[in-house]
Write a protein that holds these residues in place. Sequence first.
Motif, PDB file in Angstrom:
ATOM      1  N   LEU A  23       0.808  -1.223   0.000  1.00  7.30           N
ATOM      2  CA  LEU A  23       0.000   0.000   0.000  1.00  7.30           C
ATOM      3  C   LEU A  23       0.840   1.271   0.000  1.00  7.30           C
ATOM      4  CD1 LEU A  23      -3.144  -0.701   2.181  1.00  7.30           C
ATOM      5  CD2 LEU A  23      -3.041  -0.162  -0.233  1.00  7.30           C
ATOM      6  N   PRO A  24       1.868   1.417   0.846  1.00  6.02           N
ATOM      7  CA  PRO A  24       2.682   2.640   0.775  1.00  6.02           C
ATOM      8  C   PRO A  24       3.393   2.801  -0.567  1.00  6.02           C
ATOM      9  CG  PRO A  24       3.127   1.500   2.818  1.00  6.02           C
ATOM     10  CD  PRO A  24       2.246   0.603   1.987  1.00  6.02           C
ATOM     11  N   LEU A  25       3.763   1.689  -1.174  1.00  2.25           N
ATOM     12  CA  LEU A  25       4.396   1.752  -2.490  1.00  2.25           C
ATOM     13  C   LEU A  25       3.436   2.351  -3.509  1.00  2.25           C
ATOM     14  CD1 LEU A  25       6.871   0.774  -4.247  1.00  2.25           C
ATOM     15  CD2 LEU A  25       5.441  -1.199  -4.755  1.00  2.25           C
ATOM     16  N   LEU A  26       2.182   1.940  -3.470  1.00  4.76           N
ATOM     17  CA  LEU A  26       1.187   2.479  -4.400  1.00  4.76           C
ATOM     18  C   LEU A  26       0.873   3.937  -4.079  1.00  4.76           C
ATOM     19  CD1 LEU A  26      -1.183  -0.590  -4.518  1.00  4.76           C
ATOM     20  CD2 LEU A  26       0.216   0.269  -6.393  1.00  4.76           C
ATOM     21  N   ASN A  27       0.805   4.277  -2.802  1.00  5.99           N
ATOM     22  CA  ASN A  27       0.517   5.655  -2.414  1.00  5.99           C
ATOM     23  C   ASN A  27       1.654   6.603  -2.755  1.00  5.99           C
ATOM     24  OD1 ASN A  27      -2.108   5.427  -1.362  1.00  5.99           O
ATOM     25  ND2 ASN A  27      -1.295   4.509   0.492  1.00  5.99           N
ATOM     26  N   ALA A  28       2.871   6.087  -2.878  1.00  2.00           N
ATOM     27  CA  ALA A  28       4.031   6.923  -3.177  1.00  2.00           C
ATOM     28  C   ALA A  28       4.102   7.307  -4.657  1.00  2.00           C
ATOM     29  CB  ALA A  28       5.313   6.204  -2.772  1.00  2.00           C
ATOM     30  N   MET A  29       3.319   6.661  -5.484  1.00  2.00           N
ATOM     31  CA  MET A  29       3.345   6.970  -6.914  1.00  2.00           C
ATOM     32  C   MET A  29       2.753   8.352  -7.170  1.00  2.00           C
ATOM     33  SD  MET A  29       2.047   3.324  -8.394  1.00  2.00           S
ATOM     34  CE  MET A  29       2.061   3.845 -10.075  1.00  2.00           C
ATOM     35  N   ALA A  42      -8.808   4.249  -5.954  1.00  2.00           N
ATOM     36  CA  ALA A  42      -9.812   3.261  -5.540  1.00  2.00           C
ATOM     37  C   ALA A  42      -9.371   1.832  -5.869  1.00  2.00           C
ATOM     38  CB  ALA A  42     -11.138   3.560  -6.213  1.00  2.00           C
ATOM     39  N   ASP A  43      -8.424   1.689  -6.802  1.00  2.00           N
ATOM     40  CA  ASP A  43      -7.927   0.366  -7.182  1.00  2.00           C
ATOM     41  C   ASP A  43      -6.821  -0.131  -6.259  1.00  2.00           C
ATOM     42  OD1 ASP A  43      -9.604   0.411  -9.423  1.00  2.00           O
ATOM     43  OD2 ASP A  43      -8.062   1.367 -10.660  1.00  2.00           O
ATOM     44  N   PHE A  44      -6.299   0.707  -5.377  1.00  2.00           N
ATOM     45  CA  PHE A  44      -5.144   0.352  -4.557  1.00  2.00           C
ATOM     46  C   PHE A  44      -5.351  -0.901  -3.711  1.00  2.00           C
ATOM     47  CE2 PHE A  44      -3.001   4.801  -4.413  1.00  2.00           C
ATOM     48  CZ  PHE A  44      -2.823   4.738  -5.776  1.00  2.00           C
ATOM     49  N   PRO A  45      -6.476  -1.055  -2.995  1.00  2.00           N
ATOM     50  CA  PRO A  45      -6.620  -2.279  -2.192  1.00  2.00           C
ATOM     51  C   PRO A  45      -6.595  -3.548  -3.035  1.00  2.00           C
ATOM     52  CG  PRO A  45      -8.205  -0.648  -1.485  1.00  2.00           C
ATOM     53  CD  PRO A  45      -7.558  -0.109  -2.732  1.00  2.00           C
ATOM     54  N   ARG A  46      -7.241  -3.524  -4.181  1.00  2.00           N
ATOM     55  CA  ARG A  46      -7.250  -4.706  -5.049  1.00  2.00           C
ATOM     56  C   ARG A  46      -5.845  -5.008  -5.558  1.00  2.00           C
ATOM     57  NH1 ARG A  46      -6.974  -5.046 -10.277  1.00  2.00           N
ATOM     58  NH2 ARG A  46      -7.503  -2.867 -10.594  1.00  2.00           N
ATOM     59  N   ILE A  47      -5.134  -3.984  -5.990  1.00  2.00           N
ATOM     60  CA  ILE A  47      -3.786  -4.182  -6.526  1.00  2.00           C
ATOM     61  C   ILE A  47      -2.839  -4.649  -5.420  1.00  2.00           C
ATOM     62  CG2 ILE A  47      -1.823  -2.999  -7.560  1.00  2.00           C
ATOM     63  CD1 ILE A  47      -3.900  -1.216  -9.003  1.00  2.00           C
ATOM     64  N   ALA A  48      -2.951  -4.069  -4.228  1.00  4.02           N
ATOM     65  CA  ALA A  48      -2.100  -4.489  -3.112  1.00  4.02           C
ATOM     66  C   ALA A  48      -2.376  -5.939  -2.745  1.00  4.02           C
ATOM     67  CB  ALA A  48      -2.329  -3.583  -1.916  1.00  4.02           C
ATOM     68  N   ARG A  49      -3.650  -6.355  -2.795  1.00  9.12           N
ATOM     69  CA  ARG A  49      -3.984  -7.749  -2.523  1.00  9.12           C
ATOM     70  C   ARG A  49      -3.346  -8.663  -3.546  1.00  9.12           C
ATOM     71  NH1 ARG A  49      -9.272  -7.359  -3.128  1.00  9.12           N
ATOM     72  NH2 ARG A  49      -9.504  -5.646  -1.675  1.00  9.12           N
ATOM     73  N   GLU A  50      -3.400  -8.259  -4.829  1.00 10.18           N
ATOM     74  CA  GLU A  50      -2.787  -9.076  -5.880  1.00 10.18           C
ATOM     75  C   GLU A  50      -1.276  -9.130  -5.719  1.00 10.18           C
ATOM     76  OE1 GLU A  50      -4.126  -7.282  -9.484  1.00 10.18           O
ATOM     77  OE2 GLU A  50      -6.161  -8.058  -9.281  1.00 10.18           O
ATOM     78  N   MET A  51      -0.668  -8.003  -5.325  1.00 12.08           N
ATOM     79  CA  MET A  51       0.778  -7.974  -5.119  1.00 12.08           C
ATOM     80  C   MET A  51       1.176  -8.876  -3.943  1.00 12.08           C
ATOM     81  SD  MET A  51       1.551  -3.934  -5.720  1.00 12.08           S
ATOM     82  CE  MET A  51       3.271  -3.984  -5.256  1.00 12.08           C
ATOM     83  N   SER A  52       0.352  -8.950  -2.915  1.00 16.76           N
ATOM     84  CA  SER A  52       0.701  -9.753  -1.746  1.00 16.76           C
ATOM     85  C   SER A  52       0.561 -11.244  -1.998  1.00 16.76           C
ATOM     86  CB  SER A  52      -0.161  -9.344  -0.549  1.00 16.76           C
ATOM     87  OG  SER A  52      -1.492  -9.718  -0.731  1.00 16.76           O
ATOM     88  N   MET A  53      -0.235 -11.611  -2.995  1.00 22.17           N
ATOM     89  CA  MET A  53      -0.420 -13.024  -3.321  1.00 22.17           C
ATOM     90  C   MET A  53       0.770 -13.615  -4.055  1.00 22.17           C
ATOM     91  SD  MET A  53      -3.217 -13.967  -2.130  1.00 22.17           S
ATOM     92  CE  MET A  53      -4.960 -13.810  -1.947  1.00 22.17           C
TER      93      MET A  53
END
Length: 54
Positions: A23-29, A42-53
């Motif tokens: 999440l901080p990585l996405l917020n830093a963009m 609004a896509d950040f939680p979904r993308i962070a979930r995919e990145m964590s998988m």
Amino acid sequence: MGFFTEMFARPRPQDHPRYRAALPLLNAMSNADRADIGIKPADFPRIAREMSMR
């Protein structure tokens, strides 16, 4: 009303450390970076979930 009772009665899933690191990585963009790859905040939680998988 049953929906709200069930929604609040369920235990919330614990965030994984990899999810919290993504999440901080996405917020830093910057806005330009986000526009280049076509994502919105609004896509950040979904993308962070995919990145964590991964």
